[in-house]
Write a protein that holds these residues in place. Structure first.
Motif, PDB file in Angstrom:
ATOM      1  N   SER A 177      23.197 -11.880  10.669  1.00  0.00           N
ATOM      2  CA  SER A 177      21.642 -12.786  11.599  1.00  0.00           C
ATOM      3  C   SER A 177      20.645 -12.643  10.500  1.00  0.00           C
ATOM      4  O   SER A 177      20.459 -11.778  10.057  1.00  0.00           O
ATOM      5  CB  SER A 177      21.702 -11.617  12.852  1.00  0.00           C
ATOM      6  OG  SER A 177      22.901 -11.618  13.665  1.00  0.00           O
ATOM      7  N   GLY A 178      20.109 -13.309  10.503  1.00  0.00           N
ATOM      8  CA  GLY A 178      18.462 -13.743   9.622  1.00  0.00           C
ATOM      9  C   GLY A 178      17.114 -13.559  10.395  1.00  0.00           C
ATOM     10  O   GLY A 178      17.264 -13.604  11.604  1.00  0.00           O
ATOM     11  N   ALA A 179      16.597 -14.498  10.239  1.00  0.00           N
ATOM     12  CA  ALA A 179      15.500 -14.259  10.463  1.00  0.00           C
ATOM     13  C   ALA A 179      14.883 -15.035  12.053  1.00  0.00           C
ATOM     14  O   ALA A 179      15.855 -16.143  12.267  1.00  0.00           O
ATOM     15  CB  ALA A 179      13.918 -15.048   9.825  1.00  0.00           C
ATOM     16  N   ASP A 180      14.696 -14.520  12.955  1.00  0.00           N
ATOM     17  CA  ASP A 180      14.989 -14.837  14.456  1.00  0.00           C
ATOM     18  C   ASP A 180      13.442 -14.466  15.456  1.00  0.00           C
ATOM     19  O   ASP A 180      12.599 -13.672  15.164  1.00  0.00           O
ATOM     20  CB  ASP A 180      16.222 -14.745  15.401  1.00  0.00           C
ATOM     21  CG  ASP A 180      15.307 -12.882  15.775  1.00  0.00           C
ATOM     22  OD1 ASP A 180      14.679 -12.427  16.850  1.00  0.00           O
ATOM     23  OD2 ASP A 180      16.275 -11.937  15.106  1.00  0.00           O
ATOM     24  N   ALA A 181      12.621 -15.448  16.440  1.00  0.00           N
ATOM     25  CA  ALA A 181      11.441 -15.612  16.863  1.00  0.00           C
ATOM     26  C   ALA A 181      11.949 -16.143  18.356  1.00  0.00           C
ATOM     27  O   ALA A 181      12.389 -17.707  18.221  1.00  0.00           O
ATOM     28  CB  ALA A 181      10.593 -15.876  16.566  1.00  0.00           C
ATOM     29  N   TYR A 182      10.965 -15.530  19.367  1.00  0.00           N
ATOM     30  CA  TYR A 182      10.568 -16.709  20.664  1.00  0.00           C
ATOM     31  C   TYR A 182       9.287 -17.385  20.060  1.00  0.00           C
ATOM     32  O   TYR A 182       8.441 -17.562  18.823  1.00  0.00           O
ATOM     33  CB  TYR A 182       9.783 -15.052  21.630  1.00  0.00           C
ATOM     34  CG  TYR A 182       9.535 -15.821  22.329  1.00  0.00           C
ATOM     35  CD1 TYR A 182      10.772 -16.458  23.900  1.00  0.00           C
ATOM     36  CD2 TYR A 182       8.032 -15.838  22.603  1.00  0.00           C
ATOM     37  CE1 TYR A 182       9.800 -17.139  25.220  1.00  0.00           C
ATOM     38  CE2 TYR A 182       7.858 -17.063  23.874  1.00  0.00           C
ATOM     39  CZ  TYR A 182       8.707 -16.769  24.763  1.00  0.00           C
ATOM     40  OH  TYR A 182       8.222 -17.340  26.729  1.00  0.00           O
ATOM     41  N   VAL A 183       9.272 -18.425  20.381  1.00  0.00           N
ATOM     42  CA  VAL A 183       8.462 -19.652  20.573  1.00  0.00           C
ATOM     43  C   VAL A 183       8.427 -19.888  22.033  1.00  0.00           C
ATOM     44  O   VAL A 183       8.594 -20.264  23.345  1.00  0.00           O
ATOM     45  CB  VAL A 183       9.836 -20.971  20.062  1.00  0.00           C
ATOM     46  CG1 VAL A 183       8.194 -22.163  20.337  1.00  0.00           C
ATOM     47  CG2 VAL A 183      10.382 -20.948  18.776  1.00  0.00           C
ATOM     48  N   HIS A 184       6.792 -20.026  22.135  1.00  0.00           N
ATOM     49  CA  HIS A 184       6.008 -20.220  23.221  1.00  0.00           C
ATOM     50  C   HIS A 184       5.276 -21.416  23.204  1.00  0.00           C
ATOM     51  O   HIS A 184       5.123 -21.771  22.276  1.00  0.00           O
ATOM     52  CB  HIS A 184       4.661 -19.388  22.505  1.00  0.00           C
ATOM     53  CG  HIS A 184       3.516 -19.423  23.500  1.00  0.00           C
ATOM     54  ND1 HIS A 184       3.577 -19.959  24.719  1.00  0.00           N
ATOM     55  CD2 HIS A 184       2.441 -20.187  22.694  1.00  0.00           C
ATOM     56  CE1 HIS A 184       2.185 -19.712  25.383  1.00  0.00           C
ATOM     57  NE2 HIS A 184       1.544 -19.867  24.992  1.00  0.00           N
ATOM     58  N   PRO A 185       5.799 -21.936  24.589  1.00  0.00           N
ATOM     59  CA  PRO A 185       5.332 -23.421  24.995  1.00  0.00           C
ATOM     60  C   PRO A 185       4.380 -23.670  24.212  1.00  0.00           C
ATOM     61  O   PRO A 185       4.071 -25.132  23.983  1.00  0.00           O
ATOM     62  CB  PRO A 185       5.709 -22.946  26.367  1.00  0.00           C
ATOM     63  CG  PRO A 185       6.378 -21.974  26.287  1.00  0.00           C
ATOM     64  CD  PRO A 185       6.138 -21.258  25.847  1.00  0.00           C
ATOM     65  N   GLY A 186       3.535 -23.260  24.758  1.00  0.00           N
ATOM     66  CA  GLY A 186       1.743 -23.526  23.915  1.00  0.00           C
ATOM     67  C   GLY A 186       1.730 -24.024  22.618  1.00  0.00           C
ATOM     68  O   GLY A 186       0.680 -24.602  22.195  1.00  0.00           O
ATOM     69  N   TRP A 187       2.523 -23.921  22.221  1.00  0.00           N
ATOM     70  CA  TRP A 187       2.479 -24.344  20.521  1.00  0.00           C
ATOM     71  C   TRP A 187       2.857 -25.057  20.311  1.00  0.00           C
ATOM     72  O   TRP A 187       1.913 -26.079  19.068  1.00  0.00           O
ATOM     73  CB  TRP A 187       3.390 -23.295  19.831  1.00  0.00           C
ATOM     74  CG  TRP A 187       3.166 -21.817  20.052  1.00  0.00           C
ATOM     75  CD1 TRP A 187       1.634 -20.977  19.455  1.00  0.00           C
ATOM     76  CD2 TRP A 187       3.673 -20.893  18.821  1.00  0.00           C
ATOM     77  NE1 TRP A 187       1.537 -19.865  19.332  1.00  0.00           N
ATOM     78  CE2 TRP A 187       2.608 -19.289  19.374  1.00  0.00           C
ATOM     79  CE3 TRP A 187       4.658 -20.919  18.962  1.00  0.00           C
ATOM     80  CZ2 TRP A 187       3.541 -18.214  18.672  1.00  0.00           C
ATOM     81  CZ3 TRP A 187       5.296 -19.350  18.518  1.00  0.00           C
ATOM     82  CH2 TRP A 187       4.912 -17.750  18.420  1.00  0.00           C
ATOM     83  N   TYR A 188       3.372 -26.194  21.364  1.00  0.00           N
ATOM     84  CA  TYR A 188       3.237 -27.005  21.450  1.00  0.00           C
ATOM     85  C   TYR A 188       2.252 -28.260  22.065  1.00  0.00           C
ATOM     86  O   TYR A 188       2.159 -28.055  22.827  1.00  0.00           O
ATOM     87  CB  TYR A 188       4.640 -27.898  22.211  1.00  0.00           C
ATOM     88  CG  TYR A 188       6.173 -27.045  21.580  1.00  0.00           C
ATOM     89  CD1 TYR A 188       6.544 -27.387  20.830  1.00  0.00           C
ATOM     90  CD2 TYR A 188       7.263 -26.354  22.775  1.00  0.00           C
ATOM     91  CE1 TYR A 188       7.723 -26.598  20.338  1.00  0.00           C
ATOM     92  CE2 TYR A 188       7.857 -25.876  22.763  1.00  0.00           C
ATOM     93  CZ  TYR A 188       8.426 -25.984  21.243  1.00  0.00           C
ATOM     94  OH  TYR A 188       9.968 -25.198  20.933  1.00  0.00           O
ATOM     95  N   GLY A 244       1.328 -21.243  15.176  1.00  0.00           N
ATOM     96  CA  GLY A 244       1.840 -20.378  15.775  1.00  0.00           C
ATOM     97  C   GLY A 244       2.528 -19.288  14.810  1.00  0.00           C
ATOM     98  O   GLY A 244       1.767 -17.711  15.641  1.00  0.00           O
ATOM     99  N   LEU A 245       3.468 -18.970  14.631  1.00  0.00           N
ATOM    100  CA  LEU A 245       4.412 -17.999  14.168  1.00  0.00           C
ATOM    101  C   LEU A 245       3.754 -17.963  12.706  1.00  0.00           C
ATOM    102  O   LEU A 245       3.798 -15.920  12.938  1.00  0.00           O
ATOM    103  CB  LEU A 245       5.542 -18.521  13.758  1.00  0.00           C
ATOM    104  CG  LEU A 245       6.527 -18.972  14.547  1.00  0.00           C
ATOM    105  CD1 LEU A 245       7.708 -19.758  14.396  1.00  0.00           C
ATOM    106  CD2 LEU A 245       7.603 -17.260  15.475  1.00  0.00           C
ATOM    107  N   SER A 246       3.168 -18.197  11.765  1.00  0.00           N
ATOM    108  CA  SER A 246       2.395 -17.711  10.779  1.00  0.00           C
ATOM    109  C   SER A 246       1.504 -16.360  11.355  1.00  0.00           C
ATOM    110  O   SER A 246       1.271 -15.406   9.707  1.00  0.00           O
ATOM    111  CB  SER A 246       2.594 -18.962  10.043  1.00  0.00           C
ATOM    112  OG  SER A 246       1.669 -19.411   9.867  1.00  0.00           O
ATOM    113  N   THR A 247       0.760 -16.954  12.372  1.00  0.00           N
ATOM    114  CA  THR A 247      -0.528 -16.503  12.333  1.00  0.00           C
ATOM    115  C   THR A 247       0.110 -14.882  13.866  1.00  0.00           C
ATOM    116  O   THR A 247      -0.629 -14.399  13.842  1.00  0.00           O
ATOM    117  CB  THR A 247      -1.271 -17.273  12.974  1.00  0.00           C
ATOM    118  OG1 THR A 247      -0.706 -18.031  14.256  1.00  0.00           O
ATOM    119  CG2 THR A 247      -1.853 -18.250  12.073  1.00  0.00           C
TER     120      THR A 247
END
Length: 210
Positions: free
Chosen positions: A79-90, A190-193
């Motif tokens: 497994s590598g990097a993983d993260a939840y993606v918030h819909p508001g970032w789109y 969103g992820l980087s901040t």
């Protein structure tokens, strides 16, 4: 592993790099004792066999190694990097609202049948290499040779090693490649901040469409 075309990763050098970056792998197999899974640090010998060979060891008390000794096929997950993606970032959310959450991640799956071994010198070489890998870069790296030999010998009797030539390997880099450039940029921002290290780690791996 289900792999939509946008997320497939088949470059062997890239897959090997991810395997090397993964400190702890998940090895699973099915045998007489049913499904079993063990979390193990592994070494990759990239030039052994068509896809490389994985090396590791079990505690002798762990019955999992017996299934491998019997010829059971193993699946190893890195497994590598993983993260939840918030819909508001789109940005698409503000345009039409047709967005949903997802989870982005990097993973490598490798399959093969293992050769199990318990020769002391071969085990010593394996644990020495594992220690060297994870001690490198430290101010005062520890080496197996620093421990009393009789103690190391007793530790070696308590483990069983294996070599697993990779017969099949697949990678999935699910990083939003199927989204528009604007959506990719929004997720990256969103992820980087985020204050979560795992989010920042995934952002660093995201390609942004030109």
């Amino acid at each position: 592993m289900y792999r939509p075309a946008a997320f497939r990763q088949d470059d062997l050098a890239t897959l090997h790099t991810q395997i090397h970056a993964c400190g702890l792998a998940l090895l699973s197999s099915a045998g007489e004792q049913g499904l079993q899974a063990s979390h193990l640090p592994l070494l990759l010998a990239p030039n052994e066999g068509e896809f490389g060979t994985l090396y590791g060891h079990f505690a002798r008390a762990n019955p999992h190694w017996r299934d491998l000794a019997s010829g059971a096929e193993a699946l190893v997950v890195f497994s590598g990097a993983d993260a939840y993606v918030h819909p508001g970032w789109y940005p698409a959310k503000a345009e039409h609202g047709k967005v949903v959450p997802t989870w982005n991640y990097i993973a490598v799956h490798a399959w093969g049948q293992a050769e199990v071994f318990d020769e002391p010198e071969r085990l010593l070489q394996l644990v020495s290499r594992l220690s060297e890998r994870h001690e490198q870069g430290r101010a005062q790296p520890w080496a197996v040779s620093e421990a009393p030999r009789e103690y190391i010998d007793s530790m070696l009797r308590a483990i069983v090693g294996f070599a697993l030539p990779i017969r099949r390997i697949e990678g999935q880099w699910k990083l939003g490649q199927n989204r528009s450039r604007a959506d990719q940029t929004g997720v990256h921002q969103g992820l980087s901040t985020s204050t979560e290290p795992r989010d920042q780690a995934l952002a660093a791996r995201m390609p942004i469409r030109e």
